[in-house]
Scaffold this motif. Structure first.
Motif, short mmCIF file in Angstrom:
data_model
loop_
_atom_site.label_atom_id
_atom_site.label_comp_id
_atom_site.label_asym_id
_atom_site.label_seq_id
_atom_site.Cartn_x
_atom_site.Cartn_y
_atom_site.Cartn_z
N VAL A 1 0.74 -4.52 6.48
CA VAL A 1 -0.66 -4.68 6.10
C VAL A 1 -1.54 -3.79 6.98
O VAL A 1 -1.03 -3.00 7.76
N SER A 2 -2.86 -3.92 6.85
CA SER A 2 -3.74 -2.92 7.43
C SER A 2 -4.02 -3.14 8.92
O SER A 2 -3.71 -2.28 9.75
N GLY B 1 0.81 -1.21 0.00
CA GLY B 1 0.00 0.00 0.00
C GLY B 1 0.84 1.26 0.00
O GLY B 1 1.97 1.28 -0.52
N ALA B 2 0.29 2.31 0.61
CA ALA B 2 0.94 3.62 0.63
C ALA B 2 2.36 3.54 1.20
O ALA B 2 3.27 4.21 0.73
N MET B 3 2.56 2.68 2.20
CA MET B 3 3.88 2.53 2.82
C MET B 3 4.69 1.39 2.17
O MET B 3 5.86 1.55 1.83
N ASP C 1 -5.23 -9.02 9.69
CA ASP C 1 -4.39 -9.23 8.50
C ASP C 1 -3.01 -9.75 8.91
O ASP C 1 -2.45 -10.64 8.26
N GLY D 1 -0.98 9.76 1.70
CA GLY D 1 -0.87 9.91 3.13
C GLY D 1 -1.30 8.73 4.01
O GLY D 1 -1.07 7.58 3.71
N THR E 1 0.78 -1.20 12.12
CA THR E 1 0.44 -0.73 13.47
C THR E 1 -0.72 -1.58 13.98
O THR E 1 -1.82 -1.54 13.41
N ASN F 1 0.23 -9.27 -1.95
CA ASN F 1 -0.76 -8.28 -1.53
C ASN F 1 -2.16 -8.89 -1.62
O ASN F 1 -2.40 -9.76 -2.46
N ARG F 2 -3.07 -8.42 -0.74
CA ARG F 2 -4.44 -8.96 -0.74
C ARG F 2 -5.07 -8.85 -2.13
O ARG F 2 -5.62 -9.82 -2.63
N THR F 3 -4.99 -7.69 -2.73
CA THR F 3 -5.45 -7.53 -4.12
C THR F 3 -4.25 -7.91 -5.01
O THR F 3 -3.27 -7.17 -5.08
N LYS G 1 -4.44 7.17 5.96
CA LYS G 1 -5.90 7.19 5.89
C LYS G 1 -6.53 7.41 7.26
O LYS G 1 -6.09 6.81 8.26
N LYS H 1 -8.37 3.19 13.70
CA LYS H 1 -7.93 1.85 14.19
C LYS H 1 -6.86 2.02 15.27
O LYS H 1 -6.92 1.40 16.33
N LYS I 1 -1.99 -5.72 -7.54
CA LYS I 1 -0.95 -4.80 -7.06
C LYS I 1 0.39 -5.52 -6.99
O LYS I 1 1.43 -4.95 -7.32
P1 NAP Z 1 -2.70 0.97 2.85
O1 NAP Z 1 -2.27 1.98 1.86
O2 NAP Z 1 -4.15 0.76 3.10
O3 NAP Z 1 -2.00 -0.41 2.45
C1 NAP Z 1 -2.22 -1.62 3.10
C2 NAP Z 1 -1.86 -2.71 2.11
O4 NAP Z 1 -1.87 -3.97 2.75
C3 NAP Z 1 -2.85 -2.77 0.95
O5 NAP Z 1 -2.14 -2.85 -0.26
C4 NAP Z 1 -3.65 -4.04 1.26
O6 NAP Z 1 -4.13 -4.70 0.11
C5 NAP Z 1 -2.60 -4.89 1.94
N1 NAP Z 1 -3.20 -5.90 2.81
C6 NAP Z 1 -4.11 -5.71 3.79
N2 NAP Z 1 -4.44 -6.87 4.35
C7 NAP Z 1 -3.71 -7.83 3.72
C8 NAP Z 1 -3.61 -9.23 3.87
N3 NAP Z 1 -4.34 -9.89 4.78
N4 NAP Z 1 -2.77 -9.90 3.04
C9 NAP Z 1 -2.04 -9.25 2.13
N5 NAP Z 1 -2.09 -7.90 1.94
C10 NAP Z 1 -2.92 -7.20 2.74
O7 NAP Z 1 -2.06 1.27 4.29
P2 NAP Z 1 -0.66 1.97 4.63
O8 NAP Z 1 -0.89 3.42 4.81
O9 NAP Z 1 0.39 1.46 3.71
O10 NAP Z 1 -0.45 1.37 6.09
C11 NAP Z 1 -0.08 0.01 6.33
C12 NAP Z 1 0.14 -0.19 7.82
O11 NAP Z 1 1.16 0.72 8.27
C13 NAP Z 1 -1.10 0.12 8.68
O12 NAP Z 1 -1.14 -0.73 9.79
C14 NAP Z 1 -0.88 1.57 9.09
O13 NAP Z 1 -1.58 1.89 10.28
C15 NAP Z 1 0.62 1.62 9.23
N6 NAP Z 1 1.26 2.94 9.00
C16 NAP Z 1 0.85 3.79 8.01
C17 NAP Z 1 1.49 5.02 7.84
C18 NAP Z 1 1.10 6.02 6.77
O14 NAP Z 1 1.50 7.20 6.87
N7 NAP Z 1 0.34 5.64 5.76
C19 NAP Z 1 2.56 5.36 8.67
C20 NAP Z 1 2.98 4.46 9.64
C21 NAP Z 1 2.32 3.26 9.80
P3 NAP Z 1 -5.35 -4.15 -0.79
O15 NAP Z 1 -4.66 -3.65 -2.03
O16 NAP Z 1 -6.22 -5.32 -1.02
O17 NAP Z 1 -6.05 -3.06 -0.01
#
Ligand code: NAP
Length: 288
Positions: free
Chosen positions: A68-69, A13-15, A73, A231, A96, A34-36, A233, A239, A39
């Motif tokens: 992952v989310s 995902g974004a990270m 997961d 960014g 997280t 990745n789940r989808t 979400k 969560k 990607k």
């Molecule tokens: P995101 O953009 O929603 O990406 C999450 C990715 O994980 C998506 O591509 C999703 O697949 C995949 N995923 C979810 N469940 C899965 C599973 N069971 N098996 C395989 N792939 C799976 O979220 P993100 O912003 O990258 O954040 C990821 C984690 O890091 C979260 O826990 C978040 O709280 C944490 N985090 C985020 C940030 C930030 O600034 N964004 C900073 C620090 C920490 P799909 O394509 O199917 O949705």
């Protein structure tokens, strides 16, 4: 432990997509999942690695990194990996999640002789893109030493915080600060708008003084322009805040920033803005 030469990555995902890219640049990445699956296929083609469509595609990996989310997961990925990784391999989780989830994941993997580090990150999508994340790690200190080289692919700082779960405990503290900063910045900028101040002079002026901070710097101008592309979400911060609230309750504490932010982000998610960046909080602050 196995030398960490063949690394898999799950959660693009974004990270995660950027972090996987840094591992590939170091010559460590062999498979992405990745789940989808589309990607994974797209990034695998771009990076010249295997698209892992089934857990068995991670067979032979010395380490698999997760970003992952949600808690469920992480547990699903760990169950899948326990069936395919060999004893002496390692799972590193950058998602997280609750401290209890880290403890459950570590226990589950340990049954198969697989080591685990809970290693949540801070630094946003910019930190992931630039390879400048702060990584807060829980787990065995020797395992972390073993993983330092891998983590250095995308970390500015790696800190051993204590035993399994200490990384997630640190991240929970981090999210209290993140939520409080979002409250202050979104409220302040909404106030500035109401006073008729111009964003192009307001944001840099505030950023240059004692009110300056990462969120204002990275999201101030975009939120004032009505751009809330993540960014980070809002649904993910909600969560995190639920995790923080449960940890605080277990200590018999309640924190006003956490309670207020929980209400606000629940409202945003209910209104359909969960996929927007956390700076979308300014929507509520504008409403009065
Ligand atoms: P995101 O953009 O929603 O990406 C999450 C990715 O994980 C998506 O591509 C999703 O697949 C995949 N995923 C979810 N469940 C899965 C599973 N069971 N098996 C395989 N792939 C799976 O979220 P993100 O912003 O990258 O954040 C990821 C984690 O890091 C979260 O826990 C978040 O709280 C944490 N985090 C985020 C940030 C930030 O600034 N964004 C900073 C620090 C920490 P799909 O394509 O199917 O949705």
């Amino acid at each position: 432990m196995n030398p960490l030469a063949r690394v898999g990555f799950i959660g693009l995902g974004a990270m995660g997509a950027s972090m996987a890219g840094h591992l590939q640049a170091k010559g460590l990445l062999t498979a992405v999942g990745n789940r989808t699956p589309q990607k994974a296929e797209a990034l695998a083609a771009q990076l010249g690695v295997t698209a892992a469509i089934a857990p068995s595609d991670f067979t032979g990996c010395d380490a698999v990194v997760l970003c992952v989310s949600m808690d469920a997961d992480v547990m699903q990925c760990c169950r899948d990996l326990a069936g395919v990784l060999t004893p002496g391999s390692l799972v590193i989780d950058h998602s997280t999640v609750a401290r209890e989830t880290a403890l459950s994941a570590a226990a589950l993997l340990a049954e198969s002789g697989i080591a685990f580090l809970d290693a949540p990150v801070s630094g946003g999508v910019e930190g992931a893109r630039n390879g400048k994340l702060s990584v807060m790690v829980g787990g065995d200190a020797d395992v972390l030493i073993h993983a330092q080289e891998l983590l250095s692919a995308y970390a500015l700082r790696v800190t051993h915080m204590g035993p399994t779960g200490a990384g997630q405990a640190t991240k929970a503290v981090n999210q209290v600060l993140v939520a409080g900063i979002a409250q202050a910045v979104c409220e302040g900028l909404a106030f500035g708008e109401a006073l008729g101040l111009k964003p192009e002079s307001l944001v840099p002026t505030l950023a240059a003084g004692a009110a300056g901070n990462w969120f204002l710097d990275k999201r101030g101008a975009t939120m004032m322009a009505g751009n809330y592309k993540p960014g980070f979400k809002s649904a993910l911060l909600l969560k995190d805040l639920r995790i923080v609230q449960a940890m605080a309750e277990a200590l018999g504490r309640q924190y006003s920033v956490v309670e207020r932010s929980l209400d606000d982000y629940a409202k945003l998610v209910d209104a359909g803005f969960g996929e927007e960046d956390t700076s979308a909080l300014i929507r509520l602050k504008r409403g009065g």
